[in-house]
Every structure is written in structure tokens, then in C-alpha cells.
Write a protein that holds these residues in place. Structure first.
Motif, PDB file in Angstrom:
ATOM      1  N   LEU A 214     -10.641   7.351  -1.370  1.00 24.82           N
ATOM      2  CA  LEU A 214      -9.298   6.898  -1.730  1.00 24.82           C
ATOM      3  C   LEU A 214      -8.390   8.105  -1.965  1.00 24.82           C
ATOM      4  O   LEU A 214      -7.242   8.129  -1.487  1.00 24.82           O
ATOM      5  N   GLU A 215      -8.886   9.104  -2.687  1.00 26.22           N
ATOM      6  CA  GLU A 215      -8.069  10.288  -2.946  1.00 26.22           C
ATOM      7  C   GLU A 215      -7.699  10.992  -1.646  1.00 26.22           C
ATOM      8  O   GLU A 215      -6.562  11.462  -1.476  1.00 26.22           O
ATOM      9  N   ALA A 216      -8.631  11.054  -0.712  1.00 30.60           N
ATOM     10  CA  ALA A 216      -8.341  11.690   0.580  1.00 30.60           C
ATOM     11  C   ALA A 216      -7.233  10.945   1.320  1.00 30.60           C
ATOM     12  O   ALA A 216      -6.354  11.568   1.930  1.00 30.60           O
ATOM     13  N   LYS A 217      -7.256   9.618   1.247  1.00 28.59           N
ATOM     14  CA  LYS A 217      -6.203   8.827   1.890  1.00 28.59           C
ATOM     15  C   LYS A 217      -4.854   9.066   1.206  1.00 28.59           C
ATOM     16  O   LYS A 217      -3.821   9.197   1.883  1.00 28.59           O
ATOM     17  N   ILE A 218      -4.850   9.151  -0.111  1.00 27.00           N
ATOM     18  CA  ILE A 218      -3.612   9.418  -0.849  1.00 27.00           C
ATOM     19  C   ILE A 218      -3.042  10.774  -0.459  1.00 27.00           C
ATOM     20  O   ILE A 218      -1.834  10.916  -0.211  1.00 27.00           O
ATOM     21  N   LEU A 219      -3.891  11.778  -0.386  1.00 30.03           N
ATOM     22  CA  LEU A 219      -3.435  13.122  -0.022  1.00 30.03           C
ATOM     23  C   LEU A 219      -2.949  13.166   1.427  1.00 30.03           C
ATOM     24  O   LEU A 219      -1.993  13.871   1.748  1.00 30.03           O
ATOM     25  N   GLU A 220      -3.584  12.405   2.287  1.00 28.54           N
ATOM     26  CA  GLU A 220      -3.148  12.327   3.687  1.00 28.54           C
ATOM     27  C   GLU A 220      -1.741  11.749   3.790  1.00 28.54           C
ATOM     28  O   GLU A 220      -0.904  12.230   4.571  1.00 28.54           O
ATOM     29  N   LEU A 221      -1.452  10.738   2.999  1.00 31.45           N
ATOM     30  CA  LEU A 221      -0.142  10.090   3.033  1.00 31.45           C
ATOM     31  C   LEU A 221       0.895  10.851   2.211  1.00 31.45           C
ATOM     32  O   LEU A 221       2.099  10.696   2.428  1.00 31.45           O
ATOM     33  N   GLY A 222       0.421  11.648   1.256  1.00 31.03           N
ATOM     34  CA  GLY A 222       1.302  12.315   0.308  1.00 31.03           C
ATOM     35  C   GLY A 222       1.415  11.471  -0.941  1.00 31.03           C
ATOM     36  O   GLY A 222       1.941  10.344  -0.874  1.00 31.03           O
ATOM     37  N   PRO A 223       0.919  11.931  -2.094  1.00 25.97           N
ATOM     38  CA  PRO A 223       0.936  11.121  -3.311  1.00 25.97           C
ATOM     39  C   PRO A 223       2.324  10.593  -3.669  1.00 25.97           C
ATOM     40  O   PRO A 223       2.455   9.483  -4.204  1.00 25.97           O
ATOM     41  N   GLU A 224       3.350  11.366  -3.358  1.00 27.26           N
ATOM     42  CA  GLU A 224       4.719  10.941  -3.679  1.00 27.26           C
ATOM     43  C   GLU A 224       5.184   9.770  -2.834  1.00 27.26           C
ATOM     44  O   GLU A 224       6.234   9.168  -3.105  1.00 27.26           O
ATOM     45  N   ASN A 225       4.388   9.413  -1.815  1.00 29.97           N
ATOM     46  CA  ASN A 225       4.750   8.315  -0.909  1.00 29.97           C
ATOM     47  C   ASN A 225       3.936   7.050  -1.140  1.00 29.97           C
ATOM     48  O   ASN A 225       4.189   6.031  -0.492  1.00 29.97           O
ATOM     49  N   VAL A 226       2.955   7.098  -2.052  1.00 31.53           N
ATOM     50  CA  VAL A 226       2.054   5.962  -2.257  1.00 31.53           C
ATOM     51  C   VAL A 226       2.497   5.157  -3.469  1.00 31.53           C
ATOM     52  O   VAL A 226       2.689   5.701  -4.555  1.00 31.53           O
ATOM     53  N   ALA A 227       2.632   3.849  -3.266  1.00 31.03           N
ATOM     54  CA  ALA A 227       3.157   2.974  -4.317  1.00 31.03           C
ATOM     55  C   ALA A 227       2.068   2.316  -5.142  1.00 31.03           C
ATOM     56  O   ALA A 227       2.170   2.239  -6.368  1.00 31.03           O
ATOM     57  N   ALA A 228       1.026   1.788  -4.469  1.00 33.06           N
ATOM     58  CA  ALA A 228       0.053   0.977  -5.205  1.00 33.06           C
ATOM     59  C   ALA A 228      -1.262   0.875  -4.455  1.00 33.06           C
ATOM     60  O   ALA A 228      -1.327   1.087  -3.236  1.00 33.06           O
ATOM     61  N   PHE A 229      -2.300   0.540  -5.216  1.00 37.66           N
ATOM     62  CA  PHE A 229      -3.617   0.236  -4.680  1.00 37.66           C
ATOM     63  C   PHE A 229      -3.941  -1.201  -5.043  1.00 37.66           C
ATOM     64  O   PHE A 229      -3.848  -1.599  -6.206  1.00 37.66           O
ATOM     65  N   PHE A 230      -4.299  -2.010  -4.038  1.00 40.27           N
ATOM     66  CA  PHE A 230      -4.595  -3.427  -4.237  1.00 40.27           C
ATOM     67  C   PHE A 230      -6.107  -3.659  -4.123  1.00 40.27           C
ATOM     68  O   PHE A 230      -6.750  -3.169  -3.197  1.00 40.27           O
ATOM     69  N   ALA A 231      -6.662  -4.453  -5.047  1.00 40.84           N
ATOM     70  CA  ALA A 231      -8.095  -4.754  -4.999  1.00 40.84           C
ATOM     71  C   ALA A 231      -8.389  -6.043  -5.746  1.00 40.84           C
ATOM     72  O   ALA A 231      -7.762  -6.344  -6.770  1.00 40.84           O
ATOM     73  N   GLU A 232      -9.356  -6.809  -5.239  1.00 38.15           N
ATOM     74  CA  GLU A 232      -9.922  -7.930  -5.982  1.00 38.15           C
ATOM     75  C   GLU A 232     -10.996  -7.380  -6.926  1.00 38.15           C
ATOM     76  O   GLU A 232     -11.866  -6.620  -6.481  1.00 38.15           O
ATOM     77  N   PRO A 233     -10.983  -7.733  -8.199  1.00 34.81           N
ATOM     78  CA  PRO A 233     -12.066  -7.295  -9.084  1.00 34.81           C
ATOM     79  C   PRO A 233     -13.440  -7.732  -8.572  1.00 34.81           C
ATOM     80  O   PRO A 233     -14.400  -6.967  -8.614  1.00 34.81           O
ATOM     81  N   VAL A 234     -13.536  -8.978  -8.127  1.00 31.66           N
ATOM     82  CA  VAL A 234     -14.717  -9.474  -7.424  1.00 31.66           C
ATOM     83  C   VAL A 234     -14.232  -9.955  -6.064  1.00 31.66           C
ATOM     84  O   VAL A 234     -13.428 -10.884  -5.989  1.00 31.66           O
ATOM     85  N   VAL A 235     -14.680  -9.306  -5.005  1.00 33.55           N
ATOM     86  CA  VAL A 235     -14.195  -9.660  -3.669  1.00 33.55           C
ATOM     87  C   VAL A 235     -14.692 -11.045  -3.307  1.00 33.55           C
ATOM     88  O   VAL A 235     -15.856 -11.392  -3.531  1.00 33.55           O
ATOM     89  N   GLY A 236     -13.800 -11.869  -2.728  1.00 37.15           N
ATOM     90  CA  GLY A 236     -14.142 -13.240  -2.394  1.00 37.15           C
ATOM     91  C   GLY A 236     -14.626 -13.431  -0.980  1.00 37.15           C
ATOM     92  O   GLY A 236     -15.648 -12.895  -0.570  1.00 37.15           O
TER      93      GLY A 236
END
Length: 463
Positions: A214-236
Motif C-alpha cells: 500500500l505504501e508503495a502505491k501511495i508513493l507511486e501516486l504521490g502522497p499529496e494526491n491520495v485521498a482515501a483508502f477503502f476496505a471492508e473490515p470483513v470482506v464479503g
């Protein structure tokens, strides 16, 4: 396996409606499945009665983990009638209503100090769409308009509107609409420890590895450009029910806080008590709390169509101080829906259904593992509360696919389940999803397990 035969009138094709007069007296049905579904005429407790006289036990809370208190709740019907008689509707942009205020307060008070505001919509997809818009408005109001990217997980499912489909990533649901989906949505791997961990890798180490991805993806996009991370606590349904591995949310949260990125938890399916607590994060997130959260499904117990989006004080204050939340739907904060949902939650609390969810869930997983231990097709049995998945190890080349075969077999044997294909990578993978009502008894669990084991073994024998 042959499809289950149910007597019905075959819908007339559209081309057969040759005049407006004919159209006014003809019925055209659009089905979301490749074959018409059996017709249910009534329900009682945990059973449905079909129009051919058969009864089936409901192991999916109405089919989509919704009817979490079963069908025998005249008190909820009375709440609905009372509110309809008192005030059936008020448009939220002009008038507030007390049921909406009371429901918001109930949820906020039970969030361990996490949430400061709530709004009520009509479906899980609508709630996720609202969460996406809330994320964007928050960053605009705090003066960071460059934060446009949303990172979610693959595979994941967050709803059926275009924004929710974009955040989710189940190819069979999403790819049809790919021309409408912008490039603002990015994905990292969903946690599938049993299939994806390196040899000897602990759950905690695996979680740290996913956090680094996840951190690698954030750095690839630029942290200043990332708004949110979406996740289900238990994936359905995307993974056939998948609780997080140990250490997952603490590792993820550390990365998000490092770069000041919002955490949005999708509790549409796994929340409202399904995981054994009111909010699923209270059961599985190891102390991590979301900035924004959605709810739906069991929130109305199937009696009303309601969902919710909740925000913590940071998000709420930024938006509220700027003026207004720019999200509005005609039936937002509907007084009847809110009154019934509040009665549902109060009833759950009074009955202490959360304890039953935890106990019966543990019983179901244990009995399934024992009953299926000799089934060569079964790869895993797992769950959280009364949200349980059975994963099979079979190729996608089977026609019909194995999950569909098992679903059909359980139905023929008198039990309603949900079969899902593509639960490994959106293409490969077969799983059976189970989500009985919170009031299910120990005896009923044993009966359900017996039917599932019989059905799986029948399908194995036919391979």
C-alpha cells in the motif's frame, strides 16, 4: 446439474408487446440472473414458502445478509405503521425529523467516541457513493484539492453504482462499465493469507507486507494526491467472506496516518451486528477506527430500505464549518426508515443478539469443519460472527461452475445459500457464502450444516 424447476408464467418478450393496449395488460419481468428465480409467497422465522408449496430454510438472511432478525417481528411492523400515521415523509433539505436525529444519536453513542455525525440513505451502494463524495468534499474544504486518488483492494466489491463499482474491483460486475470509470481509482491486493502467504510467513508478517505494498502505491501516486483508502473490515462476496489476518488494520493504519490519508470502512454487509458487534471494526480492526464508515443490509433488518454514512469529528467539522455537505437524495433521512432502523437496533441490543451471533458463528464454523473434513473440494472454512464462507478448490472450466452447483444443490435440499465464483482473483475461485439471521438457534445451525455437507458431497460425487 439440472436447474430447479419452478412452475411459473414465462414473461412475454418485449417484441411480443405489439400495442400500447397489450403493454398495459402484459407483464414484462427483467431478471438479474440468467434464469428466473423461484417465486416466494411468504416467510416465517427463518423459512420461505414458495408458490409451489415448498419451504426452504433461509441461510442468507433473505438472500443478501439483510433480514437479520427473521420474519416474525410484528413490533417492527407496528413502528412502521405508527410513524407512517404520524409523519410519513419530510424532505431533509427543508425539515429534520426526530427518528433521524434519534437514530444518529444511537449510533454515535455506541461508536466509542469515534463518530460525530450520521446521515441515512437507501442502499449500500448509495452510502458508498455518499462516502466517496464526502471524501472529496473534505479535501476541498481543507484546501488540498490535489487529493483525488482513491485506493481500494482487488478483488473487492463496494456497490453497484458507478462510483462504488469503480472503487470496488470485481471484473464481472465492473468491466461492462469500464468506459465510464475514471482513472482516479487504484487498487492493491486484498488480504488472502491462506492462499498468498509465503511459506512460514506469519499473519502479522503478511499484514506488514501488504502495508508496504500500500505504501508503495501511495508513493507511486504521490502522497499529496491520495485521498482515501477503502476496505471492508470483513470482506464479503468478493472473496467469499474473509476476515483480516492478524495485524492487518494496525499495519495499514500506520501507513495511512503517516501520509494523512482517510480510512473509509465499508460495513454494508459485515456490519450492523453481522460480525458479532454493532460495528464490524469493533470485532476485527484491533483498535483501528475509520474516519468514514458505511452501513446498510441488517440496519433495517429487511423491513425498510436504509443505509448510513457516518463521519468522525475531523471530517464532520471540516465540512460543516464550510457550510453544508453536498449530498442530497429525495428520500435521505426518511422518517419511517429511520424509525424502524432505530427499533431494529434497540431490539438487537435488548435481545443481546450480538452474543448469539458470536456463539452460533463459532458453532457453525466448528461443525462445518468437522462435517467437511473429508471433502476433497473444500479448501477453507472461515468466518466472523454469522458471516461465514466455504472456499472450494476447483477450476473455473467447470460448467456450471462449482459454486453454482452447490447453491442449486442446497436449494433442492431445502436451504438457501449464496454461491460466488471468482473469489480468488475475480475470475478463478469458488465459494459458498452463509449469513443466517442473528436469532438462529444451535439446533438450526446443526440442521443447516447437515444440509450443506450433504449438498457438497452430492456435487463432489457428480464431478
Amino acid at each position: 446439474m439440472a436447474p430447479i424447476a419452478v412452475d411459473r408464467v414465462t414473461p412475454a418478450p418485449i417484441a411480443a408487446l405489439k400495442s400500447s393496449a397489450q403493454a398495459s395488460t402484459s407483464s414484462v419481468q427483467f431478471h438479474v440472473t440468467s434464469t428466473p428465480c423461484p417465486i416466494a409467497e411468504s416467510s416465517s422465522g427463518l423459512t420461505f414458502t414458495l408458490n409451489d408449496g415448498r419451504t426452504v430454510i433461509d441461510c442468507m438472511s433473505g438472500g443478501a445478509a439483510v433480514a437479520c432478525l427473521g420474519s416474525d417481528n410484528p413490533d417492527l411492523v407496528q413502528v412502521m405503521a405508527n410513524q407512517a400515521a404520524k409523519m410519513p415523509y419530510a424532505y431533509h433539505q427543508l425539515l429534520g425529523n426526530q427518528p433521524g436525529e434519534d437514530l444518529a444519536r444511537f449510533l454515535i453513542d455506541r461508536s466509542e467516541g469515534n463518530f460525530a455525525a450520521a446521515a441515512f440513505l437507501n442502499s449500500g451502494s448509495e452510502a458508498m457513493e455518499a462516502a466517496l463524495k464526502m471524501v472529496r468534499q473534505f479535501w476541498l474544504e481543507v484546501g488540498q484539492p490535489k487529493r483525488q486518488y482513491v485506493i481500494a483492494r482487488f478483488p473487492s466489491y463496494h456497490g453497484n453504482t458507478l462510483g462504488a463499482l469503480a472503487a470496488g474491483n470485481v471484473p464481472g460486475r465492473r468491466n461492462l462499465y469500464s468506459p465510464y470509470i475514471p482513472d482516479a481509482y487504484k487498487h492493491v491486493p486484498s488480504p488472502t493469507y491462506k492462499r498468498s502467504a509465503f511459506e512460514g510467513e506469519t499473519e502479522e508478517a503478511y499484514s506488514e507486507r501488504l502495508a508496504l505494498e500500500l505504501e508503495a502505491k501511495i508513493l507511486e501516486l504521490g502522497p499529496e494526491n491520495v485521498a482515501a483508502f477503502f476496505a471492508e473490515p470483513v470482506v464479503g462476496t468478493a472473496l467469499g467472506v474473509m476476515p483480516p489476518p492478524k495485524g492487518y488494520f494496525p499495519a495499514i493504519d500506520k501507513v495511512l496516518k503517516k501520509y494523512d490519508i482517510l480510512l473509509v470502512m465499508d460495513e454494508v454487509m459485515c456490519g450492523s451486528g453481522r460480525s458479532g458487534t454493532l460495528f464490524a471494526w469493533q470485532s476485527v480492526a484491533e483498535g483501528v477506527r475509520p474516519d468514514i464508515q458505511s452501513m446498510a443490509k441488517g440496519l433495517g433488518a429487511g423491513y425498510v430500505t436504509i443505509s448510513s454514512v457516518l463521519a468522525n469529528a475531523r471530517v464532520y467539522n471540516a465540512i460543516n464549518n464550510a457550510g453544508a455537505w453536498k449530498n442530497s437524495h429525495t428520500y435521505q433521512n426518511h422518517p419511517i426508515n429511520c424509525a424502524v432502523a432505530l427499533a431494529v437496533l434497540k431490539k438487537m441490543e435488548k435481545m443481546d443478539v450480538y452474543a448469539n451471533v458470536r456463539l452460533r458463528g463459532q458453532q457453525m464454523v466448528a461443525e462445518l469443519r468437522e462435517a467437511l473434513k473429508d471433502c476433497k473440494t473444500v479448501f477453507d472454512v472461515r468466518g466472523q460472527g454469522l458471516f461465514i464462507g466455504i472456499e472450494f478448490d476447483l477450476p473455473k472450466s467447470l460448467n456450471p461452475r462449482f459454486a453454482a452447483r452447490v447453491k442449486a444443490s442446497t436449494f433442492q435440499n431445502g436451504l438457501m445459500t449464496l454461491g460466488m465464483s471468482g473469489t480468488i482473483d475475480g475470475d478463478n475461485g469458488e465459494s459458498l457464502v452463509l449469513a443466517p439471521a442473528y436469532i438462529v438457534t444451535a439446533k438450526e445451525i446443526t440442521q443447516i450444516v447437515s444440509i450443506i455437507a450433504k449438498s457438497i458431497k452430492e456435487c463432489e460425487a457428480a464431478l
